[in-house]
Design an enzyme around this catalytic site. Structure first.
Site, PDB file in Angstrom:
ATOM      1  N   TYR A   1       2.921   9.860  -0.495  1.00  0.00           N
ATOM      2  CA  TYR A   1       4.007   9.264   0.297  1.00  0.00           C
ATOM      3  C   TYR A   1       5.371   9.515  -0.328  1.00  0.00           C
ATOM      4  O   TYR A   1       6.403   9.262   0.298  1.00  0.00           O
ATOM      5  CB  TYR A   1       3.811   7.755   0.445  1.00  0.00           C
TER       6      TYR A   1
ATOM      7  N   LYS B   1       3.054  -1.502   8.995  1.00  0.00           N
ATOM      8  CA  LYS B   1       4.285  -0.917   8.468  1.00  0.00           C
ATOM      9  C   LYS B   1       5.446  -1.175   9.420  1.00  0.00           C
ATOM     10  O   LYS B   1       5.288  -1.120  10.647  1.00  0.00           O
ATOM     11  CB  LYS B   1       4.115   0.589   8.284  1.00  0.00           C
ATOM     12  N   SER B   2       6.605  -1.463   8.860  1.00  0.00           N
ATOM     13  CA  SER B   2       7.840  -1.516   9.634  1.00  0.00           C
ATOM     14  C   SER B   2       9.007  -1.415   8.662  1.00  0.00           C
ATOM     15  O   SER B   2       8.897  -1.817   7.501  1.00  0.00           O
ATOM     16  CB  SER B   2       7.951  -2.820  10.433  1.00  0.00           C
TER      17      SER B   2
ATOM     18  N   HIS C   1      -7.650   9.790  -1.935  1.00  0.00           N
ATOM     19  CA  HIS C   1      -6.983   9.775  -0.633  1.00  0.00           C
ATOM     20  C   HIS C   1      -7.710  10.564   0.447  1.00  0.00           C
ATOM     21  O   HIS C   1      -7.687  10.195   1.624  1.00  0.00           O
ATOM     22  CB  HIS C   1      -5.559  10.314  -0.787  1.00  0.00           C
TER      23      HIS C   1
ATOM     24  N   ARG D   1      10.504  -7.412  12.438  1.00  0.00           N
ATOM     25  CA  ARG D   1       9.171  -6.955  12.833  1.00  0.00           C
ATOM     26  C   ARG D   1       8.142  -7.284  11.751  1.00  0.00           C
ATOM     27  O   ARG D   1       6.998  -7.620  12.048  1.00  0.00           O
ATOM     28  CB  ARG D   1       9.193  -5.448  13.110  1.00  0.00           C
TER      29      ARG D   1
ATOM     30  N   ASP E   1       0.836  -1.203   0.000  1.00  0.00           N
ATOM     31  CA  ASP E   1       0.000   0.000   0.000  1.00  0.00           C
ATOM     32  C   ASP E   1       0.867   1.248   0.000  1.00  0.00           C
ATOM     33  O   ASP E   1       1.633   1.491   0.930  1.00  0.00           O
ATOM     34  CB  ASP E   1      -0.899  -0.006   1.243  1.00  0.00           C
TER      35      ASP E   1
ATOM     36  N   LYS F   1      -2.929   5.801  -4.086  1.00  0.00           N
ATOM     37  CA  LYS F   1      -3.959   6.785  -3.744  1.00  0.00           C
ATOM     38  C   LYS F   1      -3.666   8.105  -4.467  1.00  0.00           C
ATOM     39  O   LYS F   1      -2.510   8.532  -4.541  1.00  0.00           O
ATOM     40  CB  LYS F   1      -4.004   7.030  -2.232  1.00  0.00           C
TER      41      LYS F   1
END
Length: 287
Positions: free
Chosen positions: A48, A227-228, A106, A233, A43, A73
């Protein structure tokens, strides 16, 4: 992996990897790590500023394009029918992709009507497999559905133990729209990952609090976007398909819901000025 089927028959992996606030210099590595771990849903967004890196990772992964579900988006500085259409083709160009699996409007501001109309036409043309919106509060979503021939498939909203979107999910279900969850961990606010109740439930299942949060979201029928930037993780977040929360767990987690955003209220008139300024600043970066 578990999947959800959208109202147009498109299947979406229930767990996705989000790249919000991952810097461009790290993004390609992070997406490649996520794909290696097993994620098949990525995503991103025009806002971003890392679409190029996401596309590069998808192409370099060695996986078939149809194996990876890519969401993007349209930022509100690109709202308006013609601007949105042009921006989608620009996103495809910089990502090096022929199509997107899901494209969202968005934010519910500026000419989002024209933006959504453009996505609907691009879906008919086969450029977009699925379309939808993001951050559309219930009134805005109901309005869009009522007066558009093409029903959105997705509404991506803030969704975490403190903001469980009960009313939004009830309406979305009635309208045939699936919810996706951004910020499942609350971006570290209110010490969510250290919450005593979630810690107790996590210990019961020999899992981490993050795993419990993601499992809760998925069991609510909502797509979770985690998210990471750390591969270990990512692996932890991905390991949520070998256990389930029981009815008592779900009921206890429901008591944490405040019904309020941990960040901002998209239905508030005051927030419009914030997004107007923020969008102008970001729009200059996107030019």
């Amino acid at each position: 992996m578990e999947f959800v089927t959208l109202n147009n028959g498109v299947k979406v992996p229930m767990l996705g990897f989000g790249v919000f606030k991952i810097e461009a210099k790290d993004c390609e590595r992070c997406v490649l790590d996520a794909l290696e771990v097993g994620y098949r849903h990525i995503d991103t967004a025009q806002g971003y500023c890392n679409e190029k890196e996401v596309g590069a990772a998808v192409r370099a992964s060695g996986l078939k394009r149809e194996e990876i579900f890519v969401t993007d988006k349209v930022w509100l500085s690109n709202h308006g029918y013609n601007q949105t259409k042009a921006s989608v083709y620009h996103s495809l160009e910089i990502m090096g992709l022929d199509y997107l699996d899901l494209m969202l409007v968005h934010q519910p501001y500026a000419d989002y009507w024209g933006a959504y109309s453009a996505l609907a036409d691009l879906q008919k043309e086969g450029v977009l497999k699925a379309i939808g919106v993001s951050n559309f509060f219930p009134w805005a979503l109901a309005n869009l559905v009522a007066f558009h021939d093409v029903k959105p498939q997705v509404n991506q909203v803030e969704f975490n133990p403190m903001q469980q979107e009960v009313a939004a999910q009830k309406l979305a279900s009635k309208l045939g729209v699936k919810l996706e969850a951004w910020s499942p961990f609350g971006q570290g606010q209110q010490n969510l990952l250290g919450n005593p109740l979630l810690t107790e439930i996590a210990a019961k299942h020999h899992k981490s609090v993050a795993q419990v949060i993601l499992r809760h979201i998925i069991q609510r029928g909502v797509v979770a976007l985690a998210k990471s930037t750390h591969k270990e993780r990512m692996q932890e977040n991905f390991a949520i398909f070998d256990f389930s929360l029981d009815a008592d767990d779900m009921a206890q987690i429901a008591t944490l819901d405040t019904g309020k955003s941990m960040f901002l209220d998209h239905s508030s008139p005051e927030i419009v000025d914030f997004f107007k300024k923020f969008s102008a600043d970001l729009g200059r970066k996107l030019q």
